[in-house]
Structure formats: C-alpha cells, structure tokens
Design a protein around this motif. Structure first.
Motif, mmCIF file in Angstrom:
data_model
loop_
_atom_site.group_PDB
_atom_site.id
_atom_site.type_symbol
_atom_site.label_atom_id
_atom_site.label_comp_id
_atom_site.label_asym_id
_atom_site.label_seq_id
_atom_site.Cartn_x
_atom_site.Cartn_y
_atom_site.Cartn_z
ATOM 1 N N ARG A 97 -22.128 -9.202 12.156
ATOM 2 C CA ARG A 97 -21.615 -9.498 10.819
ATOM 3 C C ARG A 97 -20.810 -8.315 10.277
ATOM 4 O O ARG A 97 -19.792 -8.505 9.607
ATOM 5 N N GLU A 98 -21.237 -7.089 10.572
ATOM 6 C CA GLU A 98 -20.517 -5.926 10.059
ATOM 7 C C GLU A 98 -19.117 -5.829 10.663
ATOM 8 O O GLU A 98 -18.176 -5.365 10.006
ATOM 9 N N VAL A 99 -18.968 -6.278 11.903
ATOM 10 C CA VAL A 99 -17.642 -6.275 12.538
ATOM 11 C C VAL A 99 -16.741 -7.305 11.856
ATOM 12 O O VAL A 99 -15.571 -7.035 11.547
ATOM 13 N N GLN A 100 -17.291 -8.480 11.613
ATOM 14 C CA GLN A 100 -16.522 -9.541 10.959
ATOM 15 C C GLN A 100 -16.034 -9.099 9.587
ATOM 16 O O GLN A 100 -14.876 -9.313 9.227
ATOM 17 N N VAL A 101 -16.912 -8.451 8.809
ATOM 18 C CA VAL A 101 -16.530 -8.007 7.466
ATOM 19 C C VAL A 101 -15.428 -6.949 7.544
ATOM 20 O O VAL A 101 -14.457 -6.983 6.778
ATOM 21 N N ALA A 102 -15.556 -5.999 8.468
ATOM 22 C CA ALA A 102 -14.534 -4.964 8.614
ATOM 23 C C ALA A 102 -13.190 -5.571 8.989
ATOM 24 O O ALA A 102 -12.139 -5.186 8.448
ATOM 25 N N GLN A 103 -13.204 -6.519 9.909
ATOM 26 C CA GLN A 103 -11.958 -7.178 10.306
ATOM 27 C C GLN A 103 -11.346 -7.934 9.130
ATOM 28 O O GLN A 103 -10.131 -7.872 8.905
ATOM 29 N N GLU A 104 -12.190 -8.653 8.390
ATOM 30 C CA GLU A 104 -11.680 -9.440 7.274
ATOM 31 C C GLU A 104 -11.090 -8.538 6.193
ATOM 32 O O GLU A 104 -10.073 -8.871 5.569
ATOM 33 N N LEU A 105 -11.714 -7.378 5.961
ATOM 34 C CA LEU A 105 -11.180 -6.441 4.983
ATOM 35 C C LEU A 105 -9.775 -6.004 5.376
ATOM 36 O O LEU A 105 -8.838 -6.030 4.557
ATOM 37 N N LEU A 106 -9.590 -5.594 6.630
ATOM 38 C CA LEU A 106 -8.277 -5.145 7.083
ATOM 39 C C LEU A 106 -7.267 -6.299 7.091
ATOM 40 O O LEU A 106 -6.088 -6.105 6.789
ATOM 41 N N GLN A 107 -7.746 -7.497 7.411
ATOM 42 C CA GLN A 107 -6.824 -8.622 7.517
ATOM 43 C C GLN A 107 -6.372 -9.109 6.137
ATOM 44 O O GLN A 107 -5.177 -9.346 5.931
ATOM 45 N N PRO B 56 0.839 -1.206 0.000
ATOM 46 C CA PRO B 56 0.000 0.000 0.000
ATOM 47 C C PRO B 56 0.868 1.248 0.000
ATOM 48 O O PRO B 56 2.044 1.195 0.363
ATOM 49 N N LEU B 57 0.286 2.365 -0.403
ATOM 50 C CA LEU B 57 0.988 3.635 -0.298
ATOM 51 C C LEU B 57 1.210 3.968 1.180
ATOM 52 O O LEU B 57 0.500 3.461 2.052
ATOM 53 N N LEU C 51 -17.557 7.876 -3.107
ATOM 54 C CA LEU C 51 -16.860 7.772 -1.824
ATOM 55 C C LEU C 51 -15.350 7.878 -2.027
ATOM 56 O O LEU C 51 -14.659 8.593 -1.288
ATOM 57 N N ILE C 52 -14.837 7.184 -3.030
ATOM 58 C CA ILE C 52 -13.403 7.232 -3.308
ATOM 59 C C ILE C 52 -12.975 8.653 -3.637
ATOM 60 O O ILE C 52 -11.967 9.159 -3.132
ATOM 61 N N ALA C 53 -13.758 9.330 -4.486
ATOM 62 C CA ALA C 53 -13.412 10.694 -4.891
ATOM 63 C C ALA C 53 -13.456 11.669 -3.717
ATOM 64 O O ALA C 53 -12.557 12.500 -3.545
ATOM 65 N N MET D 213 -13.714 1.057 0.297
ATOM 66 C CA MET D 213 -12.756 1.276 1.387
ATOM 67 C C MET D 213 -11.428 0.584 1.125
ATOM 68 O O MET D 213 -10.375 1.056 1.564
ATOM 69 N N GLY D 214 -11.457 -0.524 0.391
ATOM 70 C CA GLY D 214 -10.203 -1.199 0.060
ATOM 71 C C GLY D 214 -9.294 -0.316 -0.766
ATOM 72 O O GLY D 214 -8.079 -0.255 -0.533
ATOM 73 N N ILE D 215 -9.863 0.384 -1.742
ATOM 74 C CA ILE D 215 -9.059 1.285 -2.573
ATOM 75 C C ILE D 215 -8.496 2.424 -1.727
ATOM 76 O O ILE D 215 -7.310 2.779 -1.834
ATOM 77 N N LEU D 216 -9.322 3.011 -0.876
ATOM 78 C CA LEU D 216 -8.852 4.119 -0.037
ATOM 79 C C LEU D 216 -7.768 3.664 0.939
ATOM 80 O O LEU D 216 -6.752 4.341 1.115
ATOM 81 N N LEU D 217 -7.963 2.521 1.549
ATOM 82 C CA LEU D 217 -6.959 2.004 2.478
ATOM 83 C C LEU D 217 -5.645 1.726 1.754
ATOM 84 O O LEU D 217 -4.560 1.984 2.284
ATOM 85 N N GLN D 218 -5.726 1.220 0.537
ATOM 86 C CA GLN D 218 -4.514 0.966 -0.239
ATOM 87 C C GLN D 218 -3.786 2.269 -0.558
ATOM 88 O O GLN D 218 -2.564 2.292 -0.690
ATOM 89 N N GLN D 219 -4.534 3.360 -0.657
ATOM 90 C CA GLN D 219 -3.940 4.671 -0.896
ATOM 91 C C GLN D 219 -3.442 5.329 0.392
ATOM 92 O O GLN D 219 -2.979 6.471 0.373
#
Length: 454
Positions: free
Chosen positions: A314-324, A43-44, A252-254, A288-294
């Motif tokens: 479920r929303e917590v699990q998804v957020a954790q999995e995205l970061l992981q 990531p940047l 959102l990205i913009a 959010m994946g694109i923004l986090l990568q930036q």
C-alpha cells in the motif's frame, strides 16, 4: 553568523531566481487588465542535486523521483523477506530497504539477494543499520557486498568517543565495496550531544529561538556534518544521499526546505511514523507534496503503518499516486470518476470505476511488458449528464453513464470523439471490453504494426 541569529530577508531574491515566477509592482492608478496565468500551474524548477547510483537505479541528478519502500519482515527469515521484497518490487518499488540488526539477519542477506536474482527481481536492496552496523558489515563481508546501499543513522552509529570511529568504519567498508550510503537523520534518535550544544548556544544568545527551531537545526547539522565527514574519508558526493525525517508535517517542510538550500546532496524524502490509514496518507501527501512542488526531493518513501496483516505494498501505491497526480511521473493508467450526488443514486458507475481500477493494478506488472506506455492512459467513468460527456471527451476513453431519471443510455468517447452509445444491462461489461480493446490497439502489437507500416 550563528544559526539562531535573524537571517536577512531573501524571500524576494529567492522567488525571482526562478524564471517562471515574476514579481510585479502594482500601480493603483493603472487600469485592471485581466491576465491568464499559466506559470503558477507548474512546480518550481527541480533542485539541482548530485546523482547517486544505487544498484541500477539513479537517485538525484536528472533522474525522475524514485519510489522506495521498506520491508517489515524479520530479515533472518529469508523466505518471508524474499516474498515481501518481490511483492514490493512487483508493486513498483524501485529500491527496497531491509533491516540488518543482528548476525542472523546479516547472514541471510546474500541468500536473499541470490534468491531474488533467480526470480528475476533485480530491485536494489538497502541495508538499514543501527548501533552495530560497523561490526555486522565487517563480520559479514558477503552481506556488505550483496547490498546496494547502506543506511547510516548518525544519531546511533556510536556514542561519545566511539561515534567517529564506528562511522568511519562503515564509510571505509562502503568505499571498499564501492557502495553509496544514505545518512539518515531521524529526530527520534537525534545526536544528543549536538542537540545539547545547540540548545546551550541558543540559551546564551541575545535573540534565542524556539526549542523546535533548535531541534530542526540540529537535524540539519547532523546530516551535513556527517556527510562532510564521509567526504573527508574519501567518499564522493555522488555516493551520498541525505534524509532528515520528522513526524510533523510543518517541521518536515521546514527542515527539508532549509537542508535543500544548504547542500546539493541527493535528498530522500519521508515523514517518519506517518501513521495508519488516511492519517498517514494525508500527512505524507501534504508534506511531501509541498516539497516536491518546490522542486525538492529525489526519492520518496511513504512510511505507512499497515493494518494488522495488511498489505505492505500500500505504501508503494500511495507514493506512486502522489507523484502521478502531481504530474511528475506516470505509473498506472488513471481512472477519473465523479464523486456521486443525488443524480447518481445507482452504484453502477462506482462499481465500474472500481472494477477497472482493480483490473488495471492487478494487470500492470504484465502490461508494462506487453503494452509500453500504457501507464499514460486516462479513463473516465462518469455518473450523469452534467459533467460526464465533457470529462469523457478529455480522457483517452470515457463513458457517461445515465444518472437518476435520465435516459438509460451511455455515450462512449474515444480520443475526444463519440464512437457509440451503450444501452441495456450489459453496459459495464461492454465498456470494460472496449477499454481492453483500446489498450491492445493503442499500445499492443497492433499499434506497432500500424506505426511500422506508416
């Protein structure tokens, strides 16, 4: 320069600010030399933001990206709210937001905090205020004191002449109780006066932009102007978090890319009204994946619409999995499993992978205490000989189950080495026991004793 004027092209300059991004001029006469590229798999650099303490949790600064969530209970129902906050915290939510919409809800907030403390649930609570937040915080000082942060929506904190007064009242209360605030702009409740002003300016411009671009600018200005107003009232930058939520991925990205360039406040990422099921998960992960990568984002929330009676965690699990999966944090052991094909007509590998994943998620609250570091564990459950042995060697512990027509044996690899081959109908149960034994040996008291002896 007005926001709608064409900005200078800083694309090349922006990219070369980052040490791991190189720009080369190519000479067509030079021979082509194969080069292995490693830097693009990173990531940047993380955007530098001002850290904000929310209760016992740091957001921004050098802290890792924080996972948060929100209840959907009636806060006036203390029993239901305590139960859901506890469940969200157990699932791994590091901050939980609750609705404070009327006196009955405000009155219950200190009781909810007290009961959570008695249960040993120390997760910070954020009060979500709209329309009458200034009055609720003033009338219920115990509520103001019990909350770890106040969320303010500048689009509905007040209207016309009352806007500045009511916004100021909330900031003054936050200062009194030493609480940070999140200035949370949402395009569904955007400041209409600001939007109209910018629309009029755009209409009179010699180079007008699209209505969508004006909307995005209004969102950004609403957040920044409100934060500057809070600072003028005496609030430090280390007490302000911004968010600018929309419901479309590209918007959102913009919005966040521009907002991140124009300020150093800590940023809360989230796609509002993301939706239900796979649509909400994919939309949130894509944006959010694109923004986090930036390098953008200090805390995230995945705003999933749960199925009727569905599990809010479920929303917590998804957020954790995205970061992981993006490599930013580790929350639970990862179970790698192949997708299956014509070689894997048996369901044994699918059932085993699912069983291990379910056991891990249920066990994690206790494992975090008993097995420090277990969240970094990698398990592989593969279905045939094609990729099975290779994937299993890369995992901490892995098994390559027999595919259709293959010899009914399953080699097991531990730390890259083959340690045994399992056979017979009890393969799944035997491997599950080996995983649990590995966890105990590597992360449990036995591991500590061995390291101490060494």
């Amino acid at each position: 320069m007005p926001f709608f004027a064409s900005p200078p092209n800083h694309a090349l300059e922006k990219r070369t600010e980052f040490p791991h991004v190189c720009v080369h001029e190519l000479n067509p006469n030079d021979p082509v030399v194969p080069v292995m590229i490693d830097d693009f798999a990173k990531p940047l650099p993380r955007r530098k933001s001002v850290g904000v303490m929310v209760g016992n949790v740091m957001v921004g600064g050098d802290a890792p990206v924080v996972v948060q969530s929100m209840t959907n209970t009636d806060t006036a129902d203390a029993d239901a709210t305590v139960a859901q906050v506890s469940a969200l915290a157990r699932a791994g939510s590091e901050i939980v937001r609750i609705t404070v919409d009327r006196p009955e809800a405000a009155a219950q907030v200190p009781r909810i905090r007290e009961r959570l403390d008695r249960l040993g649930v120390d997760v910070p609570l954020v009060g979500d205020f709209h329309y009458i937040g200034h009055k609720l915080l003033a009338d219920y000082p115990d509520c103001a004191s019990a909350l770890a942060k106040y969320r303010i929506n500048p689009g509905n904190v007040g209207f016309k002449a009352k806007r500045d007064t009511q916004f100021s009242q909330i900031i003054e209360i936050a200062l009194k109780y030493d609480k940070p605030v999140r200035i949370g702009v949402n395009w569904g409740s955007l400041d209409q006066e600001l939007l109209t002003k910018l629309m009029d300016e755009n209409a009179e411009s010699a180079s007008p932009v699209s209505a969508a671009a004006v909307m995005r600018e209004a969102i950004i200005q609403s957040g920044i102007l409100s934060a500057e107003r809070a600072e003028a009232l005496g609030m430090g930058r280390d007490r302000i978090i911004l968010s600018a939520k929309v419901s479309q991925v590209q918007d959102l990205i913009a919005v966040y890319a521009d907002l991140a360039r124009r300020c150093d406040y800590a940023l809360h990422l989230g796609l509002t009204e993301a939706g239900m099921g796979s649509k909400g998960i994919v939309s949130s992960a894509a944006s959010m994946g694109i923004l986090l990568q930036q390098g953008i984002g200090d805390t995230i929330r995945v705003s999933l619409t749960p199925e009727p009676g569905g599990d809010r965690t479920r929303e917590v699990q998804v957020a954790q999995e995205l970061l992981q999966v993006m490599g930013f944090r580790a929350f639970v052991p990862v179970v790698a499993a192949c997708p299956g094909c014509g070689r894997t007509t048996s369901t044994v590998f699918q059932e085993l992978a699912s069983d291990i994943e379910d056991h891990i998620r249920v066990s994690m609250p206790k494992w975090r205490e008993d097995y420090p570091g277990v969240e970094s564990l990698n398990v592989a459950v593969m279905g045939c000989i094609v990729n099975g042995p290779g994937e299993s060697k890369h995992a901490d512990i892995g098994i390559s189950l027999p595919g259709t027509g293959e010899t009914p044996s399953a080699p097991v690899f531990v730390d890259g080495e083959k340690v045994t081959t399992l056979r017979g109908p009890g393969i799944a149960g035997e491997f599950k026991k080996m995983v649990l034994d590995y966890i105990e040996k590597r992360y449990g008291t036995g591991s500590k004793s061995s390291s101490d002896a060494a």
